[in-house]
Write a protein that holds these residues in place. Structure first.
Motif, PDB file in Angstrom:
ATOM      1  N   GLU A 107      -9.843  -1.302 -27.855  1.00 32.25           N
ATOM      2  CA  GLU A 107      -8.874  -0.612 -28.418  1.00 32.25           C
ATOM      3  C   GLU A 107      -9.005   0.879 -28.444  1.00 32.25           C
ATOM      4  OE1 GLU A 107      -6.627  -0.824 -32.850  1.00 32.25           O
ATOM      5  OE2 GLU A 107      -8.415  -2.205 -32.480  1.00 32.25           O
ATOM      6  N   ILE A 140       4.518  -5.075 -22.762  1.00 36.03           N
ATOM      7  CA  ILE A 140       3.102  -4.557 -22.684  1.00 36.03           C
ATOM      8  C   ILE A 140       2.637  -4.352 -24.129  1.00 36.03           C
ATOM      9  CG2 ILE A 140       1.471  -2.785 -22.118  1.00 36.03           C
ATOM     10  CD1 ILE A 140       3.370  -2.410 -19.603  1.00 36.03           C
ATOM     11  N   GLN A 198      -0.245  -6.645 -25.960  1.00 38.44           N
ATOM     12  CA  GLN A 198      -1.653  -5.838 -26.340  1.00 38.44           C
ATOM     13  C   GLN A 198      -1.740  -6.048 -27.909  1.00 38.44           C
ATOM     14  OE1 GLN A 198      -1.173  -1.864 -26.380  1.00 38.44           O
ATOM     15  NE2 GLN A 198      -3.364  -1.308 -26.333  1.00 38.44           N
ATOM     16  N   ARG A 253      -4.894  -8.382 -29.857  1.00 35.60           N
ATOM     17  CA  ARG A 253      -5.666  -7.600 -30.902  1.00 35.60           C
ATOM     18  C   ARG A 253      -5.602  -8.269 -32.119  1.00 35.60           C
ATOM     19  NH1 ARG A 253      -7.094  -4.851 -27.609  1.00 35.60           N
ATOM     20  NH2 ARG A 253      -6.694  -2.684 -27.046  1.00 35.60           N
ATOM     21  N   ARG A 260      -6.983  -6.683 -22.851  1.00 35.67           N
ATOM     22  CA  ARG A 260      -8.438  -6.588 -22.669  1.00 35.67           C
ATOM     23  C   ARG A 260      -9.150  -5.455 -22.528  1.00 35.67           C
ATOM     24  NH1 ARG A 260      -9.517 -11.898 -24.527  1.00 35.67           N
ATOM     25  NH2 ARG A 260      -8.196 -13.460 -23.332  1.00 35.67           N
ATOM     26  N   VAL A 261      -8.486  -4.342 -22.675  1.00 36.90           N
ATOM     27  CA  VAL A 261      -9.265  -3.196 -22.814  1.00 36.90           C
ATOM     28  C   VAL A 261      -9.493  -2.700 -24.071  1.00 36.90           C
ATOM     29  CG1 VAL A 261      -8.762  -0.778 -22.499  1.00 36.90           C
ATOM     30  CG2 VAL A 261      -7.840  -2.452 -20.668  1.00 36.90           C
ATOM     31  N   LEU A 314      -2.144   4.772 -24.988  1.00 36.65           N
ATOM     32  CA  LEU A 314      -1.047   4.002 -24.436  1.00 36.65           C
ATOM     33  C   LEU A 314      -0.413   3.260 -25.433  1.00 36.65           C
ATOM     34  CD1 LEU A 314       0.273   2.895 -21.657  1.00 36.65           C
ATOM     35  CD2 LEU A 314      -1.517   1.289 -21.544  1.00 36.65           C
ATOM     36  N   SER A 315      -0.857   2.546 -26.531  1.00 41.16           N
ATOM     37  CA  SER A 315      -0.192   1.661 -27.521  1.00 41.16           C
ATOM     38  C   SER A 315       0.939   2.639 -28.237  1.00 41.16           C
ATOM     39  CB  SER A 315      -1.100   1.219 -28.319  1.00 41.16           C
ATOM     40  OG  SER A 315      -1.912   0.346 -27.716  1.00 41.16           O
ATOM     41  N   VAL A 350      -4.271  -4.937 -20.451  1.00 42.34           N
ATOM     42  CA  VAL A 350      -4.418  -3.887 -21.560  1.00 42.34           C
ATOM     43  C   VAL A 350      -4.585  -4.581 -22.912  1.00 42.34           C
ATOM     44  CG1 VAL A 350      -3.088  -2.223 -23.024  1.00 42.34           C
ATOM     45  CG2 VAL A 350      -2.465  -2.191 -20.404  1.00 42.34           C
ATOM     46  N   ILE A 396      -9.982   2.988 -26.318  1.00 41.55           N
ATOM     47  CA  ILE A 396      -9.585   3.229 -24.990  1.00 41.55           C
ATOM     48  C   ILE A 396      -7.944   3.268 -24.859  1.00 41.55           C
ATOM     49  CG2 ILE A 396      -9.609   3.277 -22.516  1.00 41.55           C
ATOM     50  CD1 ILE A 396     -12.366   2.252 -22.860  1.00 41.55           C
ATOM     51  N   SER A 397      -7.402   2.231 -25.373  1.00 38.08           N
ATOM     52  CA  SER A 397      -5.764   1.986 -25.158  1.00 38.08           C
ATOM     53  C   SER A 397      -4.983   2.501 -26.197  1.00 38.08           C
ATOM     54  CB  SER A 397      -5.698   0.535 -25.069  1.00 38.08           C
ATOM     55  OG  SER A 397      -5.980  -0.282 -26.078  1.00 38.08           O
ATOM     56  N   SER A 450       8.116  -1.655 -22.209  1.00 38.51           N
ATOM     57  CA  SER A 450       7.286  -1.124 -23.178  1.00 38.51           C
ATOM     58  C   SER A 450       6.948  -2.121 -24.458  1.00 38.51           C
ATOM     59  CB  SER A 450       8.054   0.150 -23.829  1.00 38.51           C
ATOM     60  OG  SER A 450       9.357  -0.142 -24.359  1.00 38.51           O
TER      61      SER A 450
END
Length: 425
Positions: A186, A61, A65, A69, A183-184, A192-193, A181, A188-189, A58
């Motif tokens: 924000e 990742i 992320q 950002r 590059r996904v 998960l964050s 993640v 969408i992710s 955790s």
């Protein structure tokens, strides 16, 4: 006593040392009863280990992320990481070599000590179980080529790696997944964050709670260990243990000085921030279990950037194995001195390089397997490591404490160098 005072007492170095001393005395006086206390230590370490992988995954990742950002600086950070890794590896190897070459703990040993060595090796090799372990050490040595180490980094099944507790493979997955993640988009992710941040803070809180009974756990663990082995093996290997202890102290002083200068805080504040990871390293002998405490010390205690620290602490703990590196240098040179093997400058350089490689290969390994990797360095000098294996195994609980402390505090210093300096207070 409130929670904050109880925690401060639990991680106080004097409380740690006192608990170890009292436990050792109990183990020597009542060895049968003391061995039964080993279960307490085993349960405690397992409780810490169970949070290690979810915390590490955790943190990595989520930090990657957040790093993406924020934007920019990723390539520059990578260069700093590689530079610090190379310099730190070279430093610990050279310090270990200098201490062993100056002190020469394996040379000119008394006849009594050599007889003790002979009895330890002779008694142990009559056991089928130990013979299997010695042969197992040989197999480990042959299989640990550089290509094998690289290929072992990539998990074929991340769920199998998690189930087996393979921290190194889990780290590789977390790094790759975190890069993806990042590059996904924000929008969408974001879910998960939030989930990863919740897991991270929950594991950190759990680690904090588990620090409260630390003095009692230390008492039980040291009592069980000395009740089982006694002081005979420690006495026979005393000169090596002293030399390794001095090498570790030199590295710890240097690491503390680096953290002090990088943190822009006073020496007292710096040492106070390092109390918790230092105490946990002694207690658990598990560097991964110390990661939450290292992050808390660097971020809350010394003011380093959380986004960088949460990424770099798991990375350095898993890959920059400074504790095992200095141990392999010291152990190999000790064996060479024990057998009267004269070392040239090329031989010493070979030991340093092989010890660094063995240190990287030790990622995710503990106990007997860690000790067996001394054979990786001995093979280059044609030293008979098999006969000396039981000698190092006998004092490994103490050496393991020193290895872990050097790894934890040394990696804390490495992270402080890689991260931007906090604002001066």
């Amino acid at each position: 006593m409130n929670a904050s005072k109880l925690y401060a007492f639990a991680v106080n170095p004097w409380a740690v040392i006192g608990s170890l001393a009292l436990g050792g005395a109990f183990g020597l006086l009542l060895p049968i009863e003391a061995q039964k206390l080993g279960l307490v230590g085993d349960i405690y370490v397992n409780l810490l280990k169970m949070t290690t992988l979810p915390f590490m995954i955790s943190a990595v990742i989520f930090s990657l992320q957040r790093l993406f950002r924020e934007g920019g600086g990723t390539s520059k950070l990578l260069v700093r990481v590689l530079t610090v890794f190379v310099c730190a590896s070279a430093l610990v190897a050279v310090v270990g070599a200098i201490v062993l070459l100056v002190m020469r703990p394996g040379a000119n040993l008394s006849r009594v000590t050599m007889q003790a060595f002979g009895m330890m090796v002779g008694n142990d090799t009559s056991s089928n179980e130990t013979i299997m372990n010695l042969y197992g050490g040989d197999l480990t040595e042959k299989s640990m080529s550089f290509i094998d180490v690289l290929s072992s980094l990539v998990p074929t099944n991340i769920f199998a790696a998690l189930a087996n507790g393979d921290a190194l493979k889990a780290l590789v997955f977390a790094l790759l997944f975190g890069l993806a993640v990042g590059r996904v988009p924000e929008r969408i992710s974001v879910g998960l964050s939030q989930s990863l941040e919740t897991i991270y803070h929950a594991c950190q809180k759990l680690m904090h709670w588990l620090s409260y009974p630390l003095p009692l756990i230390l008492f039980c663990m040291s009592a069980a260990q000395l009740g089982k082995s006694g002081v005979g093996p420690l006495h026979a290997m005393l000169q090596f243990v002293i030399a390794f202890f001095i090498a570790c102290v030199v590295l710890l002083v240097f690491a503390a000085a680096v953290i002090w200068k990088r943190s822009n805080h006073s020496l007292g504040v710096t040492l106070d921030a390092l109390r918790a990871p230092f105490a946990l390293a002694l207690a658990t002998r598990n560097s991964a279990a110390c990661m939450p405490s290292m992050i808390e010390s660097l971020v809350d205690g010394l003011g380093f950037a959380r986004s960088r620290v949460e990424l770099l602490v798991p990375l350095t703990v898993s890959l920059l194995r400074v504790g095992p590196m200095v141990y392999y240098v010291c152990a190999t040179l000790f064996i060479a001195q024990l057998y009267g093997h004269d070392l040239s400058a090329v031989d010493i350089a070979t030991v340093l390089f092989a010890s660094v490689l063995a240190g990287f290969a030790s990622a995710g390994m503990t106990g007997l397997v860690t000790v067996s990797l001394i054979g990786m360095t001995c093979v280059y000098l044609r030293l008979p490591f098999e006969a000396a294996f039981i000698l190092f195994l006998a004092v490994d609980p103490l050496c393991d404490m020193l290895r872990t402390v050097v790894l934890v505090i040394g990696n804390t210093a490495a992270v402080s160098i890689i991260c931007p300096r906090p604002l001066k207070i």
